[in-house]
Design an enzyme around this catalytic site. Sequence first.
Site, PDB file in Angstrom:
ATOM      1  N   LYS A   1       0.906 -14.347   9.585  1.00 29.82           N
ATOM      2  CA  LYS A   1       1.212 -15.039   8.329  1.00 29.82           C
ATOM      3  C   LYS A   1       1.909 -16.372   8.602  1.00 29.82           C
ATOM      4  O   LYS A   1       2.029 -17.211   7.716  1.00 29.82           O
ATOM      5  CB  LYS A   1       2.137 -14.189   7.436  1.00 29.82           C
ATOM      6  CG  LYS A   1       1.610 -12.797   7.163  1.00 29.82           C
ATOM      7  CD  LYS A   1       1.107 -12.639   5.755  1.00 29.82           C
ATOM      8  CE  LYS A   1       0.924 -11.156   5.448  1.00 29.82           C
ATOM      9  NZ  LYS A   1      -0.281 -10.864   4.695  1.00 29.82           N
TER      10      LYS A   1
ATOM     11  N   HIS B   1       5.103  -4.790  -1.796  1.00 29.55           N
ATOM     12  CA  HIS B   1       3.771  -4.603  -1.221  1.00 29.55           C
ATOM     13  C   HIS B   1       3.668  -3.138  -0.806  1.00 29.55           C
ATOM     14  O   HIS B   1       4.682  -2.504  -0.484  1.00 29.55           O
ATOM     15  CB  HIS B   1       3.682  -5.536  -0.010  1.00 29.55           C
ATOM     16  CG  HIS B   1       2.382  -5.562   0.714  1.00 29.55           C
ATOM     17  ND1 HIS B   1       1.931  -4.529   1.511  1.00 29.55           N
ATOM     18  CD2 HIS B   1       1.431  -6.534   0.797  1.00 29.55           C
ATOM     19  CE1 HIS B   1       0.768  -4.865   2.051  1.00 29.55           C
ATOM     20  NE2 HIS B   1       0.433  -6.071   1.643  1.00 29.55           N
TER      21      HIS B   1
ATOM     22  N   GLN C   1       6.296 -12.589   3.991  1.00 35.57           N
ATOM     23  CA  GLN C   1       5.960 -13.800   3.246  1.00 35.57           C
ATOM     24  C   GLN C   1       7.045 -14.850   3.317  1.00 35.57           C
ATOM     25  O   GLN C   1       6.875 -15.946   2.787  1.00 35.57           O
ATOM     26  CB  GLN C   1       5.693 -13.439   1.767  1.00 35.57           C
ATOM     27  CG  GLN C   1       4.525 -12.494   1.568  1.00 35.57           C
ATOM     28  CD  GLN C   1       3.192 -13.123   1.933  1.00 35.57           C
ATOM     29  OE1 GLN C   1       3.062 -14.343   1.950  1.00 35.57           O
ATOM     30  NE2 GLN C   1       2.206 -12.298   2.209  1.00 35.57           N
TER      31      GLN C   1
ATOM     32  N   CYS D   1      -2.381  -5.630  -2.883  1.00 40.61           N
ATOM     33  CA  CYS D   1      -1.608  -4.536  -2.293  1.00 40.61           C
ATOM     34  C   CYS D   1      -0.277  -4.367  -3.009  1.00 40.61           C
ATOM     35  O   CYS D   1       0.745  -4.080  -2.391  1.00 40.61           O
ATOM     36  CB  CYS D   1      -1.346  -4.739  -0.801  1.00 40.61           C
ATOM     37  SG  CYS D   1      -2.849  -4.732   0.170  1.00 40.61           S
TER      38      CYS D   1
ATOM     39  N   ASP E   1      11.573  -6.853   4.167  1.00 38.39           N
ATOM     40  CA  ASP E   1      10.178  -7.184   4.457  1.00 38.39           C
ATOM     41  C   ASP E   1      10.061  -8.696   4.370  1.00 38.39           C
ATOM     42  O   ASP E   1       9.973  -9.260   3.277  1.00 38.39           O
ATOM     43  CB  ASP E   1       9.264  -6.502   3.428  1.00 38.39           C
ATOM     44  CG  ASP E   1       7.811  -6.972   3.533  1.00 38.39           C
ATOM     45  OD1 ASP E   1       6.983  -6.487   2.745  1.00 38.39           O
ATOM     46  OD2 ASP E   1       7.507  -7.833   4.380  1.00 38.39           O
TER      47      ASP E   1
END
Lengths: 155, 423
Positions: free
Chosen positions: B243, B140, B220, B381, B217
Site C-alpha cells: 500500500k 476492514h 491505509q 472489505c 491497523d
Amino acid sequence: MADLRELYQEVILEHSKAPRNYRELADRAQKAEGYNPLCGDHFTVYIELDSGDPEKGRIRDISFQGSGCAISKASASMMTQALKGKSRAEAEELFDRFHKLVTGKLAPGNAQADLGKLSVFAGVSEFPVRVKCATLAWHTLRAALDGQKEPASTE
Amino acid sequence: MSVAINRLPRVEAQEPSGEFDVLKARSDFPILETRVHGKPLVYLDNAATSQKPQAVIDALTSYYTRENANIHRGVHALSELATEHYEQARAKTQRFINAADPSEIIFVRGTTEGINLVAQTYGRTHIGMGDEVIISGLEHHSNIVPWQILCGQQGARLRVIPVNDAGELLLDEFEKLIGPKTKLVAIAHVSNALGTIVPLRRITDVAHQMSVPVLVDGAQAAPHLQIDVQELDSDFYVFSAHKMYGPTGVGVLYGKRRLLDAMPPYQGGGDMISSVTFEKTLYNKLPYKFEAGTPDISGAIGLGAAIDYLNEIGLDRIAAHEHELLVHATEALSAIPGVRLIGTAKQKAAVVSFVLENVHAHDVGTILDQEGIAVRTGHHCAQPLMQRFGVEATARASFALYNTKEEVDALAAGVQKVREVFA
C-alpha cells in the site's frame, strides 16, 4: 476495443430502470435467492409451475425482487419475460444458450436469433468481469427449479 | 542461528526542499505510461494497492540478479550480503515508524497476517472467557474477523464503537464501552472505505488509563501520514508494504518489546528457534521468534527501497499534495447532481467514496474503466460499514503521490458520462 454502447444498450437500460415482473408471487410459489458477493447483486426469483411434476410442468408465472447493477437487473427482467410458459427443459436449454452468448461462445446467426430479445446481452462477452452480473438471475432460477435452500451464487 | 544486526550510522534525513513536483514523481512510476482501452491510465485505486517507483522495481531485480541467497544461515558471501540487506530493511522500517528497537519490527506477509498473529498469540494468552475486545464500525474485515475468531475460541465478546453520519467515531460511546472487562482495543488509523483519520492519540490515552493495550491497523496510514509509534504510544502497529509503494507479500508488525517477549510463537519452524531436539525446543529471541521459515527477503528489501523513496520526497509534502487532491475531488464530485459522498469526516486522508443516484456502483466502475479510470467499486472489505450507511456498494477513488488535479477532473468528467448513459 469494446464499445460501452454494446454493453449498455437502450433495451438493457430501459429494463433496468423499469424491470418487468418485479414483484413477489404467492406463498405457494417456489423461490430461491441468488447473491453475487463480489458486488452485492442480490435477487430472489419466484416461480409457479402449472403442474406438480417439475419435469413435465410449465412455468405459469415467474417474477423477481432484489437489487443490483443495471446488467443483473435487466437480465433478470428479460429472463422472466422469456421463460413464461416454458418447460423446465426449455428453460435449461435457454440458460445454456444465454450463458454461451455472454461468454462469447455463441456464433452470430440463427443461434443468436433464437434467443430473441436476450441477444442484446451479446455485448457482455466483451466485459468478462460483468458475466456474473448477467447470469446471476439465471443461476437463481435454476436453484428455484431445484428447490434449493441455500442461496445461489455465481461463484 | 541469529545474526547481530549491523547498527547503521544515524543519518539525518535530508530536508526535502521546494515544492513537490508531481510530474517528476510520475516519471518515477513506469506503469503510469500504460494506456487502458486506448486512453491514458488514471489510477485511482491506491487504497487497494499502490504503484511502484523504478527504485523499488530495481531493488527487487538487483536482489535476484546480484544478491539472492538465503539469509541468517550461511557463511558464504552472498548469504552475508542478503542478510545484511534484509536487516538493513528492518532498520529502515524501525526508523520509518520511530520504533525504539529493531527487534520490535517483525516482518510478516501483510497487515492481515500481522493482526492474526497478535490475535492468536497475545490474544490467546491474555483474553479469556467473559473478556471484551473493542473494535470500531469503520474496520476492514481484516481487523474484524481475526477478533471474531479469537472471541469464539476464548468465549470473549466483541464490542463495536459506533460511527456517526460523517464517518467519524463516537468517542463518547467508546468511553462508555471500555471497562474492566476490556482487554484490547483494535482500531484503524485511517478508514480504507471512507478515508476518516481516527484520533488515535486520544483513543490510546483513554485505553491506557484503563491499562488496555491498543493494536492499530495502519495499512491505509503508512502511505499518507508520518507514523511515530512512540509518540502514538501504540502497543501494536501493523501495515503492508504494497500500500506504500512497496511490493506485495510483505508487511510489518510492530510491537512493544515487553509485549512481544511475553507472547508465544505464532508459526513454528526454522529460524524461529535457537535449538531443536525431539525432547525440547528453545525459541529464538526477537524478532526472529516470529519469523519462521524463509521470509520474503526480496519483499523486505523492496519495502526498504520504498521507505527510502518516501523519505527522499518527504511524507509532509506528499500529505500536502494529497490534501489538495482531496479538496479538489470533494468539490468537483459534490457539484455533480445525484452524487452523494459517503465519508465526510473533518479529518480525512485522500479517499473519496460516493454513490450515484439510481446507478449501481458496479456500473459506475465499468463506465469509468472504459475512460481509463481505475476506481474500486463494492463493499471495500467493510460490509458492516456499508450496511451502517445503508448502501450495498460505493465507488471509491483513492489518491497517491503521483495523482494530479487533471486526473481528478477526468474522474469528474467520467462520472458525468455515467449520468449521461443512465439518463
